[in-house]
Design an enzyme around this catalytic site. Structure first.
Site, PDB file in Angstrom:
ATOM      1  NE  ARG A   1      18.727   3.605  -7.374  1.00 28.34           N
ATOM      2  CZ  ARG A   1      17.571   2.937  -7.365  1.00 28.34           C
ATOM      3  NH1 ARG A   1      16.918   2.721  -8.508  1.00 28.34           N
ATOM      4  NH2 ARG A   1      17.076   2.489  -6.224  1.00 28.34           N
TER       5      ARG A   1
ATOM      6  CG  ASP B   1      14.805   1.732 -14.018  1.00 32.63           C
ATOM      7  OD1 ASP B   1      15.014   2.323 -12.949  1.00 32.63           O
ATOM      8  OD2 ASP B   1      14.597   0.513 -14.088  1.00 32.63           O
TER       9      ASP B   1
ATOM     10  CB  SER C   1      13.518   2.583 -10.276  1.00 33.74           C
ATOM     11  OG  SER C   1      13.767   1.316 -10.852  1.00 33.74           O
TER      12      SER C   1
ATOM     13  CG  HIS D   1       6.190  -2.767  -7.708  1.00 33.63           C
ATOM     14  ND1 HIS D   1       7.116  -3.364  -8.529  1.00 33.63           N
ATOM     15  CD2 HIS D   1       6.874  -2.342  -6.617  1.00 33.63           C
ATOM     16  CE1 HIS D   1       8.306  -3.290  -7.973  1.00 33.63           C
ATOM     17  NE2 HIS D   1       8.192  -2.681  -6.802  1.00 33.63           N
TER      18      HIS D   1
END
Length: 435
Positions: free
Chosen positions: A170, A163, A185, A84
């Site tokens: 958010r 999420d 997340s 990631h």
């Protein structure tokens, strides 16, 4: 419902820590829509202002993970791994890395995202390949992983659905930047996709969300710790994002550069960072037992053409057309402008945030989620950080979908030309390793 959400709100409002079971109950009820958005939003702001400790962050991650389907690929008989990135300018690393690691013997169930703010998204890049499908049902994902070793798709509705709910709130409550929310997340999605060895690329610098080494170090440490708490192997690299990665910035141009790297071209930055991150994935997954052996494995797979062949198989399996890549004709831009140096000196810096935002405004990204992206828009650098240039010399070429006489000068303004050079970038862009 056993949980009174008001008690949780009071608890965090007053700066007290939640019990893990309270967080689990709250997130589960919110996902079932038993708690209204205004109470979830209130909790997000309280947690943003007063923070979540490591235990609370792990509990939030677990709750998000448990809110949907968790894939398990162990029956395929190979270790699973993924990477990631926190996002940067010209970050096309996943396009080469995923098939490269698969060519070494791991399976890579990569669930990627779209462009976020000034940074590009892997899904948008892949969709510049005509016909490429970024949505696949689970049975097709499993069959492709078994046959090809890699799949690159977007987040499905049953993958960490909590999420999706939390992220949307958010975004509209200005609580995106919370480190605990970012960690929960990212990690919940990576574990849910079935990755059991995860390498994090945490960008740091002008083109990154983390501007300072301290911010990047903190996020990297928490990503690794929370991933391990969820039962996965994990490590992280803090990498330099004060200059675009490689030469190309923009969806189709970045795919073309990834194609060049897969074909053996030594593109500075892109090749080295890809090999570094890939080798760590191979080592962490247990395909090779040492870092040296893992590095040799990924170099062989890239230089022999194995990674290229795996990429070809993946593109075909997901409906993509290879012909435009083979012919070097992936979305050619009708307008190409020279970006010229505005003075004599040394290329000393790039304002990555400004450059990314400018390319978004020219059609290379989204300002609203419903916006269409023009895959032709982008930039190809012809000079590097530290190069000496003269006034009027070309430093880059700007690719546009329509004429814009002022665009080239606006791009040039994103690059600083000074009398003295900036410190050089590391060849593989790695500043620090965590974990």
């Amino acid at each position: 419902m056993a949980l009174d959400p008001r008690e949780l709100l009071r608890e965090k409002r007053d700066g007290r820590a939640h019990a893990p079971e309270s967080i689990a109950a709250f997130i589960a009820a919110a996902t079932r829509r038993e708690i209204p958005d205004y109470q979830v939003s209130a909790w997000l702001m309280a947690a943003f202002l007063n923070g979540l400790d490591a235990t609370e962050t792990d509990a939030l991650t677990r709750a998000m993970l448990d809110s949907g389907r968790v894939f398990d690929w162990t029956a395929l008989g190979r270790p699973s791994a993924d990477k990631h990135s926190t996002g940067g300018i010209g970050d096309k690393i996943s396009l080469v890395l995923a098939p490269l690691v698969a060519a070494c013997g791991a399976i890579v169930p990569m669930v990627s995202g779209r462009g976020l703010g000034h940074t590009g998204g892997t899904l948008d890049k892949l969709e510049s390949i005509p016909g490429f499908r970024t949505t696949l049902p689970p049975d097709q994902m499993r069959a492709q992983l078994d046959r090809v070793g890699v799949v690159m798709v977007g987040q499905g509705p049953d993958l960490a659905p909590a999420d999706g709910l939390i992220y949307a709130l958010r975004d509209v409550t200005s609580t995106v930047e919370s480190e605990s929310f970012i960690v929960s997340s990212i990690v919940s999605k990576k574990i849910a996709e079935g990755a059991r060895a995860i390498v994090y690329d945490v960008k740091c610098g002008s083109g990154a969300f983390m501007k300072t080494i301290e911010q990047a170090r903190s996020l990297a440490g928490r990503l690794v710790a929370t991933s391990r708490a969820m039962g996965a192997k994990a490590s992280a690299f803090i990498t330099d994002m004060n200059w675009p990665i490689g030469r190309a910035v923009g969806n189709a141009l970045e795919v073309a550069e990834a194609w060049d790297v897969l074909n053996g071209k030594p593109v500075p930055g892109t090749r080295e960072l890809t090999l570094t991150l890939s080798a760590e994935m191979v080592r962490l997954a247990g395909v090779e037992s040492t870092g040296a052996a893992a590095r040799s494995c990924v170099e062989r797979a890239l230089d022999s053409g194995q990674a290229l062949e795996t990429f070809r198989k993946m593109v075909r399996a997901q409906g993509g057309e290879l012909d435009p890549l083979e012919k070097g004709a992936l979305h050619p831009a009708p307008v190409v402008l020279d970006v010229l140096a505005d003075r004599d000196g040394i290329l000393a810096a790039c304002d990555g945030f400004a450059l990314g935002e400018l390319l978004v405004s020219l059609g290379g990204g989204r300002r609203r989620k419903e916006d269409a992206i023009d895959p032709r828009v982008g930039l190809v650098l012809e000079r590097s950080l530290g190069d000496r240039v003269k006034r009027g010399e070309r430093i880059a070429r700007l690719h546009l979908g329509a004429p814009d006489a002022a665009a080239a000068a606006r791009v040039a303004a994103c690059f600083a030309i000074e009398a003295q050079p900036a410190p050089p970038l590391e060849p593989d862009l790695v500043i620090e390793r965590i974990g």
